[in-house]
Design an enzyme around this catalytic site. Structure first.
Site, short mmCIF file in Angstrom:
data_model
loop_
_atom_site.label_atom_id
_atom_site.label_comp_id
_atom_site.label_asym_id
_atom_site.label_seq_id
_atom_site.Cartn_x
_atom_site.Cartn_y
_atom_site.Cartn_z
N ARG A 74 0.84 -1.21 0.00
CA ARG A 74 0.00 0.00 0.00
C ARG A 74 0.88 1.26 0.00
NH1 ARG A 74 -4.33 2.05 4.64
NH2 ARG A 74 -5.78 3.14 3.27
N SER A 121 -7.01 7.17 -0.05
CA SER A 121 -7.02 5.71 -0.16
C SER A 121 -8.01 5.26 0.90
CB SER A 121 -5.62 5.15 0.10
OG SER A 121 -5.67 3.75 0.24
N SER A 122 -9.08 4.58 0.47
CA SER A 122 -10.20 4.28 1.38
C SER A 122 -9.78 3.30 2.47
CB SER A 122 -11.35 3.66 0.58
OG SER A 122 -11.61 4.45 -0.56
N GLU A 123 -10.67 3.15 3.48
CA GLU A 123 -10.41 2.20 4.57
C GLU A 123 -10.27 0.79 3.99
OE1 GLU A 123 -13.49 1.99 7.60
OE2 GLU A 123 -13.39 4.17 7.58
#
Ligand SMILES: C[S@@+](CC[C@H](N)C(=O)[O-])C[C@H]1O[C@@H](n2cnc3c(N)ncnc32)[C@H](O)[C@@H]1O
Length: 361
Positions: free
Chosen positions: A37, A87-89
């Site tokens: 990530r 950047s989403s959960e």
């Protein structure tokens, strides 16, 4: 080359995938374990108690631990400090990817490329030749493209309005939106086939629908709450000044209902609405404000006094919803979405139950 930073990243990533996999089995977990990530989020913004944003970058204390936690990471702010990309959960990303029910070889269209992390996960499972992703911001597309290439992923990414889809690669087997929508864009339905699964945030929920052909599709909302950045549109601010000149009227609907039990319903009835709360010195809520981008504004005091102005009577809408749902918090998964050539509507419990049209915007 393997350095100490790489090792830490690999260890944290393994723990991160294990954390995501604690409650479920999913073929996407291998992708979460595989795709770093931090390659897609080399820095992010964090807000302090005073609302000021601070940039956290690779090498800063806590950077990697935050990247490998279940946290949405804000990656872009506009001139007013409003987040415009993130950047989403991860847990929510996994829920949405699982809901797609996608298999290797399925062709996927994503609205909202952002950092490219989701596109990388999708490329890892489906093969990057099968992934098409678009963002409205060319700078984000440029960054995401080079980060994806570094990970050996080469999905088709481009800048544009995702609501138009990308007909050249249609039909898509799966469609995912990671920006908040008011309804499913018709172009995306036209670029689907019979059986295409569409997973998209609408209001404060995530709709999962299956296309059945002839411009029709139906499905339910997932049981999870969600908030995604909406498409950026010019908006009018709240008109509190006009309300100060009004005496108002009484309401029996508690002001705080719009903050919790009616929140999801209101996000469907008043797409893109904004809200604020006022508190006393002890932190107790004393009032709630609502407004929509046409300048319609309502304020409600906890004493039960409501004031409204603008083209729409926003509190009248709240009262109608409270009348239909007098008690408890309706479960998102009891709502569904049906799309037909004549329009899109959300329904409660059954497709022929109580229903509300979704805005054409
Ligand atoms: C929550 S972020 C997406 C996260 C992304 N999937 C990721 O993995 O990083 C939402 C993105 O939607 C983009 N967006 C907003 N309106 C859009 C539009 N009309 N078409 C395409 N993208 C849009 C924003 O620029 C933002 O990058």
């Amino acid at each position: 080359m393997t350095g100490p930073h790489t090792l830490t990243s690999a260890v944290l990533r393994a723990g991160f995938a294990a954390m995501l996999g604690k409650e479920r089995r999913s073929e996407w977990l291998a992708a979460f374990a595989d795709v770093p990530r931090e390659h897609y989020v080399p820095s992010f913004y964090q807000q302090d108690g005073q609302g000021r944003w601070h940039k956290v970058s690779v090498g800063d204390p806590g950077y990697l631990e935050t990247v490998y936690s279940d946290t949405a990471l804000t990656t872009q702010l506009d001139d007013h400090g409003i987040p415009t990309s993130s950047s989403s959960e991860p847990r929510l990303m996994l829920t949405m990817l699982d809901a797609l029910d996608a298999r290797p070889g399925h062709r996927l269209f994503e609205l909202g490329l952002g950092t490219g992390y989701n596109a990388a996960l999708a490329s890892s499972l489906l093969g990057s030749d099968n992934v098409v992703s678009v963002d409205v911001d060319p700078d984000l597309v440029h960054l995401a493209r080079s980060r994806l290439a570094r990970g050996q992923y080469h999905p088709l990414v481009f800048a544009g309005d995702g609501a138009q889809g990308y007909p050249d690669q249609a039909p898509y087997d799966r469609v995912i939106a990671t920006a908040g929508l008011r309804r499913i864009p018709p172009a995306l339905l036209n670029q689907a086939r019979e059986g295409t699964v569409v997973v998209a945030p609408i209001g404060f929920g995530i709709a999962r629908i299956v296309v059945s052909g002839n411009g029709e599709a139906t499905g339910r909302f997932l049981p999870v709450p969600a908030f995604f950045m909406p498409r950026r549109t010019p908006t009018k601010g709240p008109d509190f000044a006009t309300l100060e000149t009004q005496a108002g009227r009484a309401t029996t609907v508690p002001a705080t209902d719009v903050l919790d039990r009616l929140k999801f319903l209101l996000s469907l009835a008043l797409p893109g609405y904004h809200s604020c709360t006022w508190r006393d010195g002890t932190g107790e809520t004393t009032g709630v404000g609502l407004w929509t981008e046409d300048g319609s504004t309502a304020t409600v005091h906890v004493s039960g006094n409501v004031r409204q102005t603008g083209p729409q009577r926003l509190w009248d809408t709240v009262e109608k919803l409270a009348g239909a749902f007098p008690r408890g918090t309706p479960a998102r998964e009891d709502f569904g979405l049906t799309i037909a050539p004549e329009g899109q509507r959300v329904w409660y419990r059954e497709p022929d139950g109580p229903s509300w049209p979704l805005s054409a915007e």
